[in-house]
Design a protein around this motif. Structure first.
Motif, PDB file in Angstrom:
ATOM      1  N   GLY A 114       0.814  -1.212   0.000  1.00 63.76           N
ATOM      2  CA  GLY A 114       0.000   0.000   0.000  1.00 63.76           C
ATOM      3  C   GLY A 114       0.845   1.258   0.000  1.00 63.76           C
ATOM      4  N   GLU A 115       0.199   2.383  -0.262  1.00 65.17           N
ATOM      5  CA  GLU A 115       0.867   3.678  -0.252  1.00 65.17           C
ATOM      6  C   GLU A 115       2.165   3.632  -1.043  1.00 65.17           C
ATOM      7  OE1 GLU A 115      -0.575   6.560   0.943  1.00 65.17           O
ATOM      8  OE2 GLU A 115      -2.213   5.130   1.013  1.00 65.17           O
ATOM      9  N   ASP A 116       2.054   3.184  -2.277  1.00 60.23           N
ATOM     10  CA  ASP A 116       3.206   3.109  -3.180  1.00 60.23           C
ATOM     11  C   ASP A 116       3.073   4.235  -4.198  1.00 60.23           C
ATOM     12  OD1 ASP A 116       5.330   2.337  -4.788  1.00 60.23           O
ATOM     13  OD2 ASP A 116       4.158   0.830  -5.862  1.00 60.23           O
ATOM     14  N   PRO A 117       3.609   5.412  -3.894  1.00 54.42           N
ATOM     15  CA  PRO A 117       3.385   6.564  -4.776  1.00 54.42           C
ATOM     16  C   PRO A 117       3.947   6.340  -6.179  1.00 54.42           C
ATOM     17  CG  PRO A 117       4.381   7.235  -2.695  1.00 54.42           C
ATOM     18  CD  PRO A 117       4.476   5.754  -2.763  1.00 54.42           C
ATOM     19  N   VAL A 118       3.135   6.667  -7.150  1.00 53.51           N
ATOM     20  CA  VAL A 118       3.583   6.647  -8.540  1.00 53.51           C
ATOM     21  C   VAL A 118       4.108   8.038  -8.870  1.00 53.51           C
ATOM     22  CG1 VAL A 118       2.867   6.383 -10.942  1.00 53.51           C
ATOM     23  CG2 VAL A 118       1.923   4.879  -9.174  1.00 53.51           C
ATOM     24  N   CYS A 119       5.271   8.115  -9.477  1.00 45.52           N
ATOM     25  CA  CYS A 119       5.830   9.430  -9.799  1.00 45.52           C
ATOM     26  C   CYS A 119       6.293   9.478 -11.245  1.00 45.52           C
ATOM     27  CB  CYS A 119       6.973   9.800  -8.855  1.00 45.52           C
ATOM     28  SG  CYS A 119       8.405   8.717  -8.925  1.00 45.52           S
ATOM     29  N   ILE A 120       6.218  10.664 -11.803  1.00 46.42           N
ATOM     30  CA  ILE A 120       6.779  10.924 -13.129  1.00 46.42           C
ATOM     31  C   ILE A 120       8.102  11.650 -12.922  1.00 46.42           C
ATOM     32  CG2 ILE A 120       6.499  12.126 -15.332  1.00 46.42           C
ATOM     33  CD1 ILE A 120       3.468  12.025 -14.834  1.00 46.42           C
ATOM     34  N   LEU A 198      11.286  16.770 -11.016  1.00 44.74           N
ATOM     35  CA  LEU A 198      11.981  17.467 -12.090  1.00 44.74           C
ATOM     36  C   LEU A 198      13.484  17.294 -11.940  1.00 44.74           C
ATOM     37  CD1 LEU A 198       9.925  20.808 -12.141  1.00 44.74           C
ATOM     38  CD2 LEU A 198       9.528  18.716 -13.463  1.00 44.74           C
ATOM     39  N   VAL A 199      14.119  16.830 -13.019  1.00 43.81           N
ATOM     40  CA  VAL A 199      15.558  16.602 -13.032  1.00 43.81           C
ATOM     41  C   VAL A 199      16.172  17.468 -14.124  1.00 43.81           C
ATOM     42  CG1 VAL A 199      17.384  14.886 -13.301  1.00 43.81           C
ATOM     43  CG2 VAL A 199      15.190  14.223 -12.284  1.00 43.81           C
ATOM     44  N   GLY A 200      17.230  18.217 -13.802  1.00 41.91           N
ATOM     45  CA  GLY A 200      17.876  19.084 -14.777  1.00 41.91           C
ATOM     46  C   GLY A 200      18.600  20.226 -14.090  1.00 41.91           C
ATOM     47  N   ASP A 201      19.086  21.175 -14.875  1.00 43.73           N
ATOM     48  CA  ASP A 201      19.728  22.350 -14.301  1.00 43.73           C
ATOM     49  C   ASP A 201      18.711  23.173 -13.510  1.00 43.73           C
ATOM     50  OD1 ASP A 201      22.051  21.592 -15.463  1.00 43.73           O
ATOM     51  OD2 ASP A 201      21.921  22.979 -17.168  1.00 43.73           O
ATOM     52  N   GLY A 218       1.737  21.437  -5.659  1.00 44.53           N
ATOM     53  CA  GLY A 218       1.964  20.675  -4.435  1.00 44.53           C
ATOM     54  C   GLY A 218       2.525  19.285  -4.666  1.00 44.53           C
ATOM     55  N   LEU A 219       2.545  18.847  -5.927  1.00 40.66           N
ATOM     56  CA  LEU A 219       3.051  17.510  -6.247  1.00 40.66           C
ATOM     57  C   LEU A 219       4.497  17.544  -6.729  1.00 40.66           C
ATOM     58  CD1 LEU A 219       0.037  16.041  -8.293  1.00 40.66           C
ATOM     59  CD2 LEU A 219       0.326  16.150  -5.808  1.00 40.66           C
ATOM     60  N   VAL A 220       5.051  18.739  -6.928  1.00 42.19           N
ATOM     61  CA  VAL A 220       6.353  18.868  -7.591  1.00 42.19           C
ATOM     62  C   VAL A 220       7.512  18.801  -6.600  1.00 42.19           C
ATOM     63  CG1 VAL A 220       7.799  20.335  -9.050  1.00 42.19           C
ATOM     64  CG2 VAL A 220       5.322  20.241  -9.432  1.00 42.19           C
TER      65      VAL A 220
END
Length: 370
Positions: A114-120, A198-201, A218-220
């Motif tokens: 349970g509570e396995d957050p899916v992320c982009i 977010l991944v980058g400079d 709020g999700l970032v």
């Protein structure tokens, strides 16, 4: 945790075999180790009274995992010679174990599945972005976006004749950041991802962040390490773990506020086995809160064949007209009632400073009505 996927476990009578297997360890001897685990789990079930057909079904299912590359583990629920449900785990169990009981041991799933957050995870640069969908079960490509390709780089001169070119570079960056933000918002809506990483400079991350719809801010999370860093995976896992912690803390706050009676003396939450049993029989539980190490989780209650047939004492079931009854763990019985009434459940482990605020005995519930 949405418990709907557990319905098959309560459409048939028990007893049930519940087995949790760790598949996170992979060595040259893994296939052989799986076979040893399979035999050990079957033997444990047989010693607890499980029928031979169910022991064979469990052993075969675990042996089939010998070539599995699952990152964490699997739970197996079996009866009558058949594995009825075998959900993958988002976290590895501390050890392999098996239990034969009147009800499935589903409560550990609250922590392990349970509570396995899916992320982009959005890998952002000036040309566009690639999206990756991650959960505890692995990762997969989620598309991406390509922005304008020219001009992308400033010149080093400060000559006035270059100002027009520099402005065009700025416009290209802004255009691409907007394109990425739009595509990321669409991807989140389609996948229902819990987090956007977010991944980058710094400037690239910030530009995309600022252009995302307000509802997503709020999700970032902006990862401190970039593409190719060995620490990026740690950044992602820390973000996922923090999301789980904050979600549990918010639900605990909601529970603490709801258990305080209103002006008319009605509370929106209950705690303790007797109050929870009564609420379960009346279909009033909206969300179960279970502290895994709470003493009431393994407290004995009495159950009948129907999820509504639940009591603290056996004599109560007889008074309700139930002639057949079995002793069961309180958490297992309450999970069964929650599944039957479409309630949800959540594992809560309060911070040390808040231990006294947790549900009494480790079991509590938010109610549908007072």
């Amino acid at each position: 945790m949405d418990l709907a996927f557990l319905h098959p476990l309560y459409e048939r009578p028990g007893p049930w075999a519940s087995v949790y297997v760790d598949t996170s360890r992979h060595t040259e001897d893994t296939p052989h180790e799986r076979e040893l685990t399979a035999r050990a789990m079957a033997r444990d079930l047989a010693e607890q009274g499980a029928d031979e057909a169910t022991c064979r079904a469990v052993q075969s299912a675990i042996e089939d995992l010998r070539h599995s590359s699952e990152p964490h583990g699997r739970a197996l629920f079996a009866r009558g010679g058949e594995v009825v449900l075998d959900p993958p785990l988002a976290r590895a169990p501390q050890r392999d174990w098996a239990e034969w009981a009147p009800l499935p041991r589903a409560t550990p799933l609250l922590e392990l599945a349970g509570e396995d957050p899916v992320c982009i995870v959005a890998y952002v640069d000036r040309k566009g972005a690639d999206f990756e969908l991650r959960s505890g079960l692995g990762s997969e490509d989620a598309g991406g976006v390509t922005g304008r390709q020219w001009p992308l780089h400033r010149t080093s001169t400060v000559d006035w004749s270059e100002r027009h070119f520099q402005l065009r570079v700025e416009n290209t960056w802004e255009h691409n950041a907007a394109e990425i933000a739009d595509a990321l918002a669409v991807c989140q809506e389609e996948t229902r991802a819990d987090l956007l990483i977010l991944v980058g400079d710094d400037r690239e991350r910030r530009s995309v962040h600022e252009r995302l719809p307000q509802r997503l801010h709020g999700l970032v999370v902006e990862a401190p390490h970039g593409t190719g860093s060995r620490l990026l995976d740690d950044d992602v896992e820390k973000a996922r773990a923090e999301h789980v912690r904050l979600r549990a803390a918010a639900e605990l706050d909601r529970f603490l506020a709801a258990r305080t009676p209103d002006a008319e003396g009605h509370a929106g939450a209950v705690e303790g086995v007797p109050a929870l049993v009564e609420a379960a029989r009346e279909h009033r539980i909206d969300e179960l809160l279970i502290r895994p190490d709470g003493p009431d989780a393994h407290r004995e209650v009495w159950i009948g064949e129907d999820p509504d047939q639940l009591a603290v004492r056996r004599t109560e079931l007889k008074a309700l007209g139930e002639q057949h009854s079995w002793a069961a763990r309180a958490d297992d019985a309450l999970i069964r009632s929650a599944v039957a009434t479409d309630a949800s459940a959540l594992s809560v482990t309060p911070a040390p400073a808040r231990e006294r605020e947790a549900p009494v005995g480790g079991l509590g519930a938010l109610l549908r009505w007072a």
